[in-house]
Design a protein around this motif. Structure first.
Motif, PDB file in Angstrom:
ATOM      1  N   GLU A 142     -29.737 -18.831 -31.839  1.00 48.81           N
ATOM      2  CA  GLU A 142     -29.629 -17.408 -32.157  1.00 48.81           C
ATOM      3  C   GLU A 142     -30.759 -16.983 -33.088  1.00 48.81           C
ATOM      4  O   GLU A 142     -30.991 -17.593 -34.120  1.00 48.81           O
ATOM      5  CB  GLU A 142     -28.281 -17.112 -32.820  1.00 48.81           C
ATOM      6  N   ASP A 143     -31.469 -15.958 -32.682  1.00 51.99           N
ATOM      7  CA  ASP A 143     -32.510 -15.311 -33.481  1.00 51.99           C
ATOM      8  C   ASP A 143     -33.537 -16.285 -34.081  1.00 51.99           C
ATOM      9  O   ASP A 143     -33.713 -16.353 -35.295  1.00 51.99           O
ATOM     10  CB  ASP A 143     -31.880 -14.494 -34.609  1.00 51.99           C
ATOM     11  N   PRO A 144     -34.258 -17.032 -33.228  1.00 48.34           N
ATOM     12  CA  PRO A 144     -35.307 -17.908 -33.783  1.00 48.34           C
ATOM     13  C   PRO A 144     -36.393 -17.060 -34.440  1.00 48.34           C
ATOM     14  O   PRO A 144     -36.664 -15.938 -34.004  1.00 48.34           O
ATOM     15  CB  PRO A 144     -35.847 -18.644 -32.561  1.00 48.34           C
ATOM     16  N   ASP A 145     -36.999 -17.597 -35.487  1.00 50.45           N
ATOM     17  CA  ASP A 145     -38.081 -16.871 -36.155  1.00 50.45           C
ATOM     18  C   ASP A 145     -39.289 -16.719 -35.237  1.00 50.45           C
ATOM     19  O   ASP A 145     -39.925 -15.665 -35.196  1.00 50.45           O
ATOM     20  CB  ASP A 145     -38.511 -17.597 -37.436  1.00 50.45           C
ATOM     21  N   PHE A 146     -39.604 -17.804 -34.487  1.00 46.90           N
ATOM     22  CA  PHE A 146     -40.772 -17.804 -33.613  1.00 46.90           C
ATOM     23  C   PHE A 146     -40.457 -18.540 -32.318  1.00 46.90           C
ATOM     24  O   PHE A 146     -39.551 -19.372 -32.274  1.00 46.90           O
ATOM     25  CB  PHE A 146     -41.974 -18.480 -34.297  1.00 46.90           C
ATOM     26  N   THR A 147     -41.244 -18.243 -31.275  1.00 44.15           N
ATOM     27  CA  THR A 147     -41.158 -18.955 -30.004  1.00 44.15           C
ATOM     28  C   THR A 147     -42.568 -19.358 -29.578  1.00 44.15           C
ATOM     29  O   THR A 147     -43.553 -18.734 -29.995  1.00 44.15           O
ATOM     30  CB  THR A 147     -40.526 -18.096 -28.898  1.00 44.15           C
ATOM     31  N   VAL A 148     -42.637 -20.397 -28.744  1.00 43.04           N
ATOM     32  CA  VAL A 148     -43.927 -20.836 -28.204  1.00 43.04           C
ATOM     33  C   VAL A 148     -43.689 -21.472 -26.838  1.00 43.04           C
ATOM     34  O   VAL A 148     -42.669 -22.133 -26.624  1.00 43.04           O
ATOM     35  CB  VAL A 148     -44.641 -21.829 -29.163  1.00 43.04           C
ATOM     36  N   LEU A 149     -44.612 -21.222 -25.921  1.00 43.06           N
ATOM     37  CA  LEU A 149     -44.608 -21.869 -24.609  1.00 43.06           C
ATOM     38  C   LEU A 149     -45.884 -22.703 -24.507  1.00 43.06           C
ATOM     39  O   LEU A 149     -46.984 -22.176 -24.689  1.00 43.06           O
ATOM     40  CB  LEU A 149     -44.574 -20.831 -23.487  1.00 43.06           C
ATOM     41  N   GLY A 163     -40.034 -14.414 -32.633  1.00 42.15           N
ATOM     42  CA  GLY A 163     -38.869 -14.482 -31.757  1.00 42.15           C
ATOM     43  C   GLY A 163     -38.188 -13.128 -31.656  1.00 42.15           C
ATOM     44  O   GLY A 163     -38.120 -12.383 -32.632  1.00 42.15           O
ATOM     45  N   GLN A 164     -37.719 -12.817 -30.482  1.00 39.05           N
ATOM     46  CA  GLN A 164     -36.962 -11.589 -30.277  1.00 39.05           C
ATOM     47  C   GLN A 164     -35.505 -11.853 -30.641  1.00 39.05           C
ATOM     48  O   GLN A 164     -34.971 -12.915 -30.323  1.00 39.05           O
ATOM     49  CB  GLN A 164     -37.079 -11.137 -28.821  1.00 39.05           C
ATOM     50  N   PRO A 165     -34.853 -10.913 -31.294  1.00 35.73           N
ATOM     51  CA  PRO A 165     -33.437 -11.108 -31.633  1.00 35.73           C
ATOM     52  C   PRO A 165     -32.605 -11.351 -30.377  1.00 35.73           C
ATOM     53  O   PRO A 165     -32.873 -10.774 -29.324  1.00 35.73           O
ATOM     54  CB  PRO A 165     -33.043  -9.783 -32.288  1.00 35.73           C
ATOM     55  N   GLY A 166     -31.657 -12.251 -30.509  1.00 33.87           N
ATOM     56  CA  GLY A 166     -30.779 -12.537 -29.383  1.00 33.87           C
ATOM     57  C   GLY A 166     -30.361 -13.985 -29.360  1.00 33.87           C
ATOM     58  O   GLY A 166     -30.727 -14.773 -30.227  1.00 33.87           O
ATOM     59  N   ILE A 167     -29.600 -14.315 -28.333  1.00 32.21           N
ATOM     60  CA  ILE A 167     -29.105 -15.678 -28.156  1.00 32.21           C
ATOM     61  C   ILE A 167     -29.859 -16.297 -26.980  1.00 32.21           C
ATOM     62  O   ILE A 167     -29.909 -15.735 -25.890  1.00 32.21           O
ATOM     63  CB  ILE A 167     -27.585 -15.692 -27.909  1.00 32.21           C
ATOM     64  N   TYR A 168     -30.447 -17.461 -27.226  1.00 31.75           N
ATOM     65  CA  TYR A 168     -31.213 -18.185 -26.213  1.00 31.75           C
ATOM     66  C   TYR A 168     -30.411 -19.410 -25.796  1.00 31.75           C
ATOM     67  O   TYR A 168     -30.026 -20.209 -26.646  1.00 31.75           O
ATOM     68  CB  TYR A 168     -32.561 -18.633 -26.769  1.00 31.75           C
ATOM     69  N   GLN A 169     -30.177 -19.565 -24.509  1.00 37.86           N
ATOM     70  CA  GLN A 169     -29.469 -20.729 -23.979  1.00 37.86           C
ATOM     71  C   GLN A 169     -30.483 -21.815 -23.663  1.00 37.86           C
ATOM     72  O   GLN A 169     -31.408 -21.600 -22.874  1.00 37.86           O
ATOM     73  CB  GLN A 169     -28.707 -20.350 -22.703  1.00 37.86           C
ATOM     74  N   LEU A 170     -30.349 -22.979 -24.283  1.00 39.61           N
ATOM     75  CA  LEU A 170     -31.261 -24.087 -23.985  1.00 39.61           C
ATOM     76  C   LEU A 170     -30.881 -24.677 -22.633  1.00 39.61           C
ATOM     77  O   LEU A 170     -29.718 -24.962 -22.368  1.00 39.61           O
ATOM     78  CB  LEU A 170     -31.187 -25.164 -25.072  1.00 39.61           C
ATOM     79  N   SER A 171     -31.865 -24.858 -21.776  1.00 40.40           N
ATOM     80  CA  SER A 171     -31.599 -25.306 -20.411  1.00 40.40           C
ATOM     81  C   SER A 171     -31.166 -26.770 -20.334  1.00 40.40           C
ATOM     82  O   SER A 171     -30.455 -27.147 -19.423  1.00 40.40           O
ATOM     83  CB  SER A 171     -32.832 -25.089 -19.535  1.00 40.40           C
TER      84      SER A 171
END
Length: 112
Positions: free
Chosen positions: A96-103, A81-89
């Motif tokens: 904030e700052d998830p360790d990992f992301t996946v699509l 995960g990239q540092p930052g704040i992600y808004q859930l749609s």
């Protein structure tokens, strides 16, 4: 629990990475499509990884609902995960700052 099957013939399972994911936070973006690849819906979920198994999948404990969701064990799709704040749609929640992301894309089969 339904088992996931590797359909592409590759056997590049990374047991070390699978173990490293346990206890980490994961933000997953899911796209659901029908058998013709037409969009059905999109969903974002966030939580802690409870377990990772090649056949059973990735067990993700959702942060908001406390529901256990099983994701396909496609380790190659998981990125740091990239540092930052992600808004859930789907909600007013921010991650904030998830360790990992996946699509992931979830394709519904054609039913007769």
């Amino acid at each position: 629990m339904a088992a996931f099957e590797n359909l592409d013939g590759d056997d590049d399972w990374d047991e070390g990475f699978a173990g490293d994911l346990v206890g980490c936070t994961l933000l997953a973006g899911l796209t659901f499509v029908d058998h013709d690849d037409a969009l059905v819906r999109r969903q974002q979920i966030f939580g802690k990884v409870e377990s990772v198994d090649r056949a059973d999948g990735i067990a993700l404990r959702c942060h908001v609902s406390d529901e256990l969701v099983m994701l396909a064990p496609i380790l190659d799709a998981i990125e740091p995960g990239q540092p930052g704040i992600y808004q859930l749609s789907d909600a007013d929640e921010q991650v904030e700052d998830p360790d990992f992301t996946v699509l992931l894309t979830v394709r519904n089969p054609l039913r007769h």
